[in-house]
Every structure is written in C-alpha cells, then in structure tokens.
Scaffold this motif. Structure first.
Motif, short mmCIF file in Angstrom:
data_model
loop_
_atom_site.label_atom_id
_atom_site.label_comp_id
_atom_site.label_asym_id
_atom_site.label_seq_id
_atom_site.Cartn_x
_atom_site.Cartn_y
_atom_site.Cartn_z
N PRO A 1 0.83 -1.21 0.00
CA PRO A 1 0.00 0.00 0.00
C PRO A 1 0.86 1.26 0.00
O PRO A 1 1.97 1.27 0.55
CB PRO A 1 -0.82 -0.11 1.28
N ILE A 2 0.36 2.30 -0.60
CA ILE A 2 1.07 3.58 -0.67
C ILE A 2 0.85 4.33 0.64
O ILE A 2 -0.28 4.50 1.09
CB ILE A 2 0.57 4.42 -1.86
N ARG A 3 1.94 4.78 1.23
CA ARG A 3 1.85 5.53 2.48
C ARG A 3 1.38 6.96 2.21
O ARG A 3 1.58 7.50 1.13
CB ARG A 3 3.20 5.58 3.18
N GLU A 4 0.81 7.59 3.22
CA GLU A 4 0.37 8.96 3.09
C GLU A 4 1.58 9.87 2.94
O GLU A 4 2.65 9.61 3.49
CB GLU A 4 -0.41 9.39 4.33
N THR A 5 1.40 10.97 2.20
CA THR A 5 2.45 11.95 2.04
C THR A 5 2.56 12.75 3.32
O THR A 5 1.56 13.28 3.81
CB THR A 5 2.13 12.90 0.86
N PRO A 6 3.76 12.87 3.88
CA PRO A 6 3.89 13.62 5.13
C PRO A 6 3.66 15.12 4.91
O PRO A 6 3.94 15.66 3.85
CB PRO A 6 5.33 13.35 5.57
N VAL A 7 3.15 15.76 5.93
CA VAL A 7 2.93 17.21 5.90
C VAL A 7 4.20 17.89 6.37
O VAL A 7 4.75 17.53 7.42
CB VAL A 7 1.74 17.59 6.80
N LEU A 8 4.68 18.86 5.60
CA LEU A 8 5.89 19.58 5.99
C LEU A 8 5.53 20.66 7.01
O LEU A 8 4.54 21.37 6.84
CB LEU A 8 6.53 20.23 4.76
N LYS A 9 6.35 20.77 8.01
CA LYS A 9 6.12 21.75 9.07
C LYS A 9 7.42 22.46 9.40
O LYS A 9 8.51 21.94 9.16
CB LYS A 9 5.60 21.07 10.33
N GLY A 10 7.30 23.64 9.94
CA GLY A 10 8.46 24.38 10.45
C GLY A 10 9.47 24.73 9.38
O GLY A 10 9.14 25.21 8.30
N GLU A 11 10.74 24.47 9.68
CA GLU A 11 11.83 24.84 8.79
C GLU A 11 11.77 24.09 7.47
O GLU A 11 12.09 24.65 6.42
CB GLU A 11 13.18 24.58 9.48
N ASP A 12 11.35 22.83 7.49
CA ASP A 12 11.22 22.06 6.25
C ASP A 12 10.21 22.71 5.31
O ASP A 12 10.45 22.82 4.11
CB ASP A 12 10.78 20.62 6.55
N ALA A 13 9.08 23.15 5.85
CA ALA A 13 8.06 23.81 5.03
C ALA A 13 8.58 25.12 4.48
O ALA A 13 8.37 25.45 3.31
CB ALA A 13 6.80 24.05 5.86
N PHE A 14 9.30 25.87 5.31
CA PHE A 14 9.86 27.15 4.87
C PHE A 14 10.87 26.94 3.74
O PHE A 14 10.83 27.62 2.72
CB PHE A 14 10.53 27.85 6.06
N ASN A 15 11.78 25.97 3.92
CA ASN A 15 12.79 25.69 2.89
C ASN A 15 12.14 25.23 1.59
O ASN A 15 12.56 25.64 0.50
CB ASN A 15 13.77 24.63 3.38
N PHE A 16 11.11 24.40 1.69
CA PHE A 16 10.43 23.93 0.50
C PHE A 16 9.81 25.11 -0.26
O PHE A 16 9.96 25.22 -1.48
CB PHE A 16 9.33 22.93 0.88
N GLU A 17 9.15 25.98 0.45
CA GLU A 17 8.50 27.13 -0.19
C GLU A 17 9.53 28.07 -0.82
O GLU A 17 9.33 28.57 -1.92
CB GLU A 17 7.64 27.88 0.83
N MET A 18 10.64 28.31 -0.14
CA MET A 18 11.68 29.18 -0.69
C MET A 18 12.27 28.59 -1.97
O MET A 18 12.46 29.29 -2.96
CB MET A 18 12.79 29.43 0.34
N ARG A 19 12.53 27.29 -1.98
CA ARG A 19 13.07 26.65 -3.18
C ARG A 19 12.04 26.65 -4.31
O ARG A 19 12.40 26.79 -5.47
CB ARG A 19 13.51 25.23 -2.87
N ARG A 20 10.77 26.50 -3.95
CA ARG A 20 9.71 26.52 -4.96
C ARG A 20 9.65 27.89 -5.64
O ARG A 20 9.47 27.99 -6.86
CB ARG A 20 8.37 26.21 -4.31
N LEU A 21 9.83 28.94 -4.88
CA LEU A 21 9.76 30.30 -5.43
C LEU A 21 11.01 30.67 -6.22
O LEU A 21 10.95 31.57 -7.06
CB LEU A 21 9.54 31.30 -4.30
N MET A 22 12.14 29.98 -5.99
CA MET A 22 13.39 30.32 -6.67
C MET A 22 13.53 29.66 -8.04
O MET A 22 14.50 29.90 -8.73
CB MET A 22 14.58 29.90 -5.81
#
Length: 56
Positions: A4-25
């Motif tokens: 079975p496919i596991r659920e995608t984890p929700v990013l929180k804190g610094e991980d979420a911030f880094n993901f968003e910054m890289r997405r915008l760059m």
C-alpha cells in the motif's frame, strides 16, 4: 503483491519554509530558451543515433 502507498507527510516548520523558498526560486524559461534547449537536444539525439545500433 503490491504494498500500500503511504500517506504523504505534511511539511512543518523549517522544512516547510525551505520547500517554499526553493519553490519560489525556480527560474522559468522563456519560449526562446525552451526552443533552443529543444534544438540542442534534438542535435544530440541525432548525433548519438549515429553510434547506436538497434537490433530487433
């Protein structure tokens, strides 16, 4: 049997911030840059096909 496919984890804190910054760059290429990259790729494929022999 497939696992079975596991659920995608929700990013929180610094991980979420880094993901968003890289997405915008991410640099979006212009249509001319995409066309030039495609032309270069097609040239490379044509050149590589001279050395590749496909046996069926």
């Amino acid at each position: 049997m497939a696992r079975p496919i596991r659920e995608t984890p929700v990013l929180k804190g610094e991980d979420a911030f880094n993901f968003e910054m890289r997405r915008l760059m991410v640099d979006n290429m212009s249509a001319e840059q995409r066309a030039e990259n495609r032309r270069k790729l097609e040239e490379q494929v044509k050149k590589a096909s001279e050395y590749i022999e496909i046996c069926i």
